[in-house]
Motif scaffolding. Structure first.
Motif, short mmCIF file in Angstrom:
data_model
loop_
_atom_site.label_atom_id
_atom_site.label_comp_id
_atom_site.label_asym_id
_atom_site.label_seq_id
_atom_site.Cartn_x
_atom_site.Cartn_y
_atom_site.Cartn_z
N ALA A 68 0.83 -1.21 0.00
CA ALA A 68 0.00 0.00 0.00
C ALA A 68 0.86 1.26 0.00
N LEU A 69 1.88 1.30 0.86
CA LEU A 69 2.75 2.48 0.92
C LEU A 69 3.47 2.70 -0.41
N ASP A 70 3.95 1.62 -1.00
CA ASP A 70 4.66 1.73 -2.27
C ASP A 70 3.73 2.25 -3.36
N PHE A 71 2.53 1.69 -3.44
CA PHE A 71 1.60 2.09 -4.50
C PHE A 71 1.19 3.55 -4.38
N PHE A 72 0.70 3.96 -3.22
CA PHE A 72 0.17 5.31 -3.08
C PHE A 72 1.26 6.37 -3.13
N SER A 73 2.44 6.07 -2.64
CA SER A 73 3.52 7.06 -2.71
C SER A 73 3.93 7.30 -4.16
N ARG A 74 4.08 6.22 -4.93
CA ARG A 74 4.51 6.37 -6.32
C ARG A 74 3.41 6.96 -7.19
N SER A 75 2.19 6.50 -7.00
CA SER A 75 1.09 6.97 -7.82
C SER A 75 0.81 8.46 -7.58
N SER A 76 0.73 8.85 -6.32
CA SER A 76 0.43 10.25 -6.01
C SER A 76 1.56 11.17 -6.45
#
Length: 257
Positions: A68-76
């Motif tokens: 979750a941290l990886d996805f939302f940090s990169r996407s945002s």
């Protein structure tokens, strides 16, 4: 007004696109199906070209903290950088209404990631261009988080002030039209919990299926079993202090669902 909506085919995004188009905005519906991948930073900047508002509705449902941290940090970050390429463009982020103690719980990786997402936008987007739109849980989430086994439905005991996803999308479209900035919490008219809402869904579906002579998994449910959850999710951790309220109750939603 031209508006780019990232995550335009999701539960929220497709409803937001419909509401914005009803308001006669020109909408770029950005999603992976047309080559826009916010996680991989592919097509993100191109989709933002010429838009006055960028909206992040991208989501990944997982409680795996690292994922979750990886996805939302990169996407945002990829969307925020695209916003930087459009000086003056407004940025709207769909987030979740929750209190600090929820994100502080190491058991709730998804909420930690949403908190990180908010920090990324607040760091990279000027405050006078940013709207953090924080919605409570949607009625639709109860269905997806319920496990049924014959007549028994197992439902997490989450205390919520839920609203319909379509209502949340309508309220965001209104906020975009009004040029709102800052943080906006939206919620439904009633504080309840997932097992109670699931009970209403089961009763309504049973009545409808009986009238039609059909059967669904909900029409067979005669017992709701609440599943205890740790920490603040079962108390007031997901209840915002002073939200803008939808008038649509769960029964109103079920009549048109």
């Amino acid at each position: 007004m031209q508006i780019t909506v990232y995550g335009a085919t999701g539960t929220f995004g497709r409803r937001l696109v419909a509401h914005l188009r009803e308001r006669e905005h020109s909408v770029i519906a950005a999603h992976r199906g047309i080559g826009v991948d916010t996680y991989a930073s592919e097509g993100v900047t191109e989709a933002a070209e010429g838009s006055e508002v960028l909206v992040d509705c991208v989501n990944l449902m997982t409680n795996n903290r690292h994922r979750a941290l990886d996805f939302f940090s990169r996407s945002s970050r990829s969307i925020a950088l695209a916003a930087a390429e459009n000086p003056g463009a407004a940025m709207v982020c769909l987030s979740i209404a929750f209190r600090p103690e929820v994100a502080a719980s190491k058991l709730l990786g998804y909420y930690q990631a949403k908190e990180l997402q908010e920090r990324v936008y607040r760091r990279l987007v000027p405050a006078d261009q940013l709207l953090m739109f924080r919605s409570t849980q949607w009625f639709e989430l109860v269905e997806s988080m319920t496990f049924t086994a014959g007549p028994v439905a197992f439902v997490p005991r989450m205390r919520v002030q839920a609203l319909a996803a379509d209502e949340a999308a309508r309220m965001m479209a209104e906020a975009i039209d009004a040029g709102e900035r800052g943080t906006l919490d939206v919620a439904g008219p009633e504080v309840s919990d997932f097992p109670t809402i699931a009970g209403r869904i089961a009763v309504t579906n049973a009545d409808a299926d009986s009238a039609r002579g059909t059967g669904t998994r909900w029409s067979r449910v005669s017992k709701i079993v609440p599943i205890p959850l740790p920490g603040p999710m079962s108390t007031n951790g997901l209840i915002p202090d002073s939200p803008r309220l939808s008038a649509v109750t769960v029964d109103d939603w079920l009549r048109t669902h």
